[in-house]
Scaffold this motif. Sequence first.
Motif, PDB file in Angstrom:
ATOM      1  N   ILE A  58       0.835  -1.207   0.000  1.00  0.00           N
ATOM      2  CA  ILE A  58       0.000   0.000   0.000  1.00  0.00           C
ATOM      3  C   ILE A  58       0.868   1.254   0.000  1.00  0.00           C
ATOM      4  O   ILE A  58       0.578   2.241  -0.688  1.00  0.00           O
ATOM      5  CB  ILE A  58      -0.955  -0.016   1.202  1.00  0.00           C
ATOM      6  CG1 ILE A  58      -2.036  -1.087   0.989  1.00  0.00           C
ATOM      7  CG2 ILE A  58      -1.601   1.354   1.410  1.00  0.00           C
ATOM      8  CD1 ILE A  58      -2.943  -1.293   2.176  1.00  0.00           C
ATOM      9  N   LYS A  62       0.787   4.138  -2.816  1.00  0.00           N
ATOM     10  CA  LYS A  62       0.553   5.556  -2.507  1.00  0.00           C
ATOM     11  C   LYS A  62       1.645   6.433  -3.108  1.00  0.00           C
ATOM     12  O   LYS A  62       1.371   7.550  -3.577  1.00  0.00           O
ATOM     13  CB  LYS A  62       0.468   5.745  -0.998  1.00  0.00           C
ATOM     14  CG  LYS A  62      -0.830   5.228  -0.392  1.00  0.00           C
ATOM     15  CD  LYS A  62      -0.938   5.566   1.078  1.00  0.00           C
ATOM     16  CE  LYS A  62      -2.304   5.155   1.624  1.00  0.00           C
ATOM     17  NZ  LYS A  62      -2.469   5.501   3.054  1.00  0.00           N
ATOM     18  N   TYR A  72      -6.060   8.753  -4.141  1.00  0.00           N
ATOM     19  CA  TYR A  72      -5.936   7.349  -3.770  1.00  0.00           C
ATOM     20  C   TYR A  72      -7.251   6.606  -3.949  1.00  0.00           C
ATOM     21  O   TYR A  72      -8.322   7.138  -3.693  1.00  0.00           O
ATOM     22  CB  TYR A  72      -5.540   7.193  -2.294  1.00  0.00           C
ATOM     23  CG  TYR A  72      -4.227   7.812  -1.908  1.00  0.00           C
ATOM     24  CD1 TYR A  72      -3.181   7.928  -2.812  1.00  0.00           C
ATOM     25  CD2 TYR A  72      -4.022   8.273  -0.620  1.00  0.00           C
ATOM     26  CE1 TYR A  72      -1.976   8.501  -2.445  1.00  0.00           C
ATOM     27  CE2 TYR A  72      -2.820   8.852  -0.241  1.00  0.00           C
ATOM     28  CZ  TYR A  72      -1.796   8.962  -1.156  1.00  0.00           C
ATOM     29  OH  TYR A  72      -0.609   9.529  -0.788  1.00  0.00           O
ATOM     30  N   PHE A  75      -8.570   1.671   0.326  1.00  0.00           N
ATOM     31  CA  PHE A  75      -7.789   0.484   0.673  1.00  0.00           C
ATOM     32  C   PHE A  75      -8.509  -0.301   1.758  1.00  0.00           C
ATOM     33  O   PHE A  75      -8.909   0.256   2.784  1.00  0.00           O
ATOM     34  CB  PHE A  75      -6.405   0.875   1.187  1.00  0.00           C
ATOM     35  CG  PHE A  75      -5.522   1.504   0.152  1.00  0.00           C
ATOM     36  CD1 PHE A  75      -4.937   0.728  -0.841  1.00  0.00           C
ATOM     37  CD2 PHE A  75      -5.276   2.868   0.158  1.00  0.00           C
ATOM     38  CE1 PHE A  75      -4.117   1.301  -1.802  1.00  0.00           C
ATOM     39  CE2 PHE A  75      -4.462   3.450  -0.792  1.00  0.00           C
ATOM     40  CZ  PHE A  75      -3.874   2.667  -1.786  1.00  0.00           C
ATOM     41  N   PHE A  90      -2.557   2.213  10.209  1.00  0.00           N
ATOM     42  CA  PHE A  90      -3.212   2.110   8.903  1.00  0.00           C
ATOM     43  C   PHE A  90      -4.660   2.554   8.984  1.00  0.00           C
ATOM     44  O   PHE A  90      -5.156   3.279   8.111  1.00  0.00           O
ATOM     45  CB  PHE A  90      -3.125   0.657   8.410  1.00  0.00           C
ATOM     46  CG  PHE A  90      -3.963   0.377   7.196  1.00  0.00           C
ATOM     47  CD1 PHE A  90      -3.542   0.758   5.940  1.00  0.00           C
ATOM     48  CD2 PHE A  90      -5.183  -0.284   7.310  1.00  0.00           C
ATOM     49  CE1 PHE A  90      -4.314   0.495   4.820  1.00  0.00           C
ATOM     50  CE2 PHE A  90      -5.951  -0.554   6.204  1.00  0.00           C
ATOM     51  CZ  PHE A  90      -5.516  -0.162   4.950  1.00  0.00           C
ATOM     52  N   ARG A  91      -5.364   2.164  10.048  1.00  0.00           N
ATOM     53  CA  ARG A  91      -6.776   2.513  10.208  1.00  0.00           C
ATOM     54  C   ARG A  91      -6.979   4.027  10.273  1.00  0.00           C
ATOM     55  O   ARG A  91      -8.037   4.538   9.891  1.00  0.00           O
ATOM     56  CB  ARG A  91      -7.333   1.896  11.492  1.00  0.00           C
ATOM     57  CG  ARG A  91      -7.535   0.388  11.451  1.00  0.00           C
ATOM     58  CD  ARG A  91      -8.005  -0.082  12.810  1.00  0.00           C
ATOM     59  NE  ARG A  91      -8.186  -1.521  12.896  1.00  0.00           N
ATOM     60  CZ  ARG A  91      -9.303  -2.170  12.594  1.00  0.00           C
ATOM     61  NH1 ARG A  91     -10.352  -1.480  12.182  1.00  0.00           N
ATOM     62  NH2 ARG A  91      -9.379  -3.483  12.707  1.00  0.00           N
ATOM     63  N   GLU A  93      -5.506   6.359   8.638  1.00  0.00           N
ATOM     64  CA  GLU A  93      -5.324   7.066   7.373  1.00  0.00           C
ATOM     65  C   GLU A  93      -6.649   7.136   6.609  1.00  0.00           C
ATOM     66  O   GLU A  93      -7.490   6.246   6.727  1.00  0.00           O
ATOM     67  CB  GLU A  93      -4.269   6.351   6.520  1.00  0.00           C
ATOM     68  CG  GLU A  93      -2.906   6.320   7.180  1.00  0.00           C
ATOM     69  CD  GLU A  93      -1.863   5.659   6.296  1.00  0.00           C
ATOM     70  OE1 GLU A  93      -2.139   5.501   5.083  1.00  0.00           O
ATOM     71  OE2 GLU A  93      -0.780   5.323   6.807  1.00  0.00           O
ATOM     72  N   ASN A  95      -9.540   6.862   3.850  1.00  0.00           N
ATOM     73  CA  ASN A  95      -9.890   5.827   2.869  1.00  0.00           C
ATOM     74  C   ASN A  95      -9.169   4.505   3.124  1.00  0.00           C
ATOM     75  O   ASN A  95      -8.850   3.771   2.192  1.00  0.00           O
ATOM     76  CB  ASN A  95      -9.579   6.309   1.441  1.00  0.00           C
ATOM     77  CG  ASN A  95     -10.706   7.141   0.876  1.00  0.00           C
ATOM     78  OD1 ASN A  95     -11.779   7.228   1.460  1.00  0.00           O
ATOM     79  ND2 ASN A  95     -10.454   7.792  -0.243  1.00  0.00           N
ATOM     80  N   SER A  96      -8.898   4.215   4.395  1.00  0.00           N
ATOM     81  CA  SER A  96      -8.197   2.977   4.748  1.00  0.00           C
ATOM     82  C   SER A  96      -9.003   2.217   5.794  1.00  0.00           C
ATOM     83  O   SER A  96      -9.358   2.763   6.836  1.00  0.00           O
ATOM     84  CB  SER A  96      -6.804   3.295   5.305  1.00  0.00           C
ATOM     85  OG  SER A  96      -6.024   3.976   4.343  1.00  0.00           O
ATOM     86  N   CYS A  98      -9.815  -1.843   7.691  1.00  0.00           N
ATOM     87  CA  CYS A  98      -9.246  -3.146   8.012  1.00  0.00           C
ATOM     88  C   CYS A  98     -10.370  -4.118   8.345  1.00  0.00           C
ATOM     89  O   CYS A  98     -11.243  -3.811   9.158  1.00  0.00           O
ATOM     90  CB  CYS A  98      -8.280  -3.020   9.190  1.00  0.00           C
ATOM     91  SG  CYS A  98      -7.388  -4.542   9.528  1.00  0.00           S
TER      92      CYS A  98
END
Length: 229
Positions: A58, A62, A72, A75, A90-91, A93, A95-96, A98
Amino acid sequence: MIILPNRLIIEHMLGYKGVETTSASNGFEAIQLLSTGKRFDAIIMDYRMPILNGLETIAKIKELFQQNAEQYPIFVLSTSSEDQQYISLFRQEPNSYCLPKPIISEELYRILSQPNLEIAIPIEDIIEENEDEQQIFNEVYDVLIADDNTVNMALNIRLTEEILPNCRIVNVENGFLAVEACKKKQFDLILMDIQMPVMDGLEATKKIKLMPPFQEIPIIGITAGNVSG
């Protein structure tokens, strides 16, 4: 785009909603695909992959989008990883997202239903899916699992109980005992290992399907190896 070891399952989930998908077997292949100019509304990524893991892939993607001054895609990281420190970052950011394994279709649809995505799934579809799944969860099902491997048996029981928490499971270690069990009890679902001693799963399935009560009952073949036919 989907990058998952079990990507075939995700493809079926998305195909059910009319979403077109492209698959890549690892992160490096995904980056190569994007480098050719191919673009997607969303990228579903496994965390644990060879060559590059999900987060590393990822990050590279990016960089590519930043170089081209592009927005982006969304994801979705699929993981059962214990590396919670990196997952938490990661969470945070934009548009991200999990999703833990096994991925539940309702949660995947909910993420992809955002209005800024061209692949947005109507909210009524999600509600309908949720109601259908809830009804299934509340039902009591009798399930027969036939498998001679104790480890695989334990895994199949666990997965079945996660999907159907109110189910009643009968487990046997070969096809002959599966046939005998069907003579004594009616089942709503049968999971049948293909390769078993005494009587294999294919032969057992043929015999069970000859019984009138089981002609419409689903029998799902399971195997750890590749079996022709």
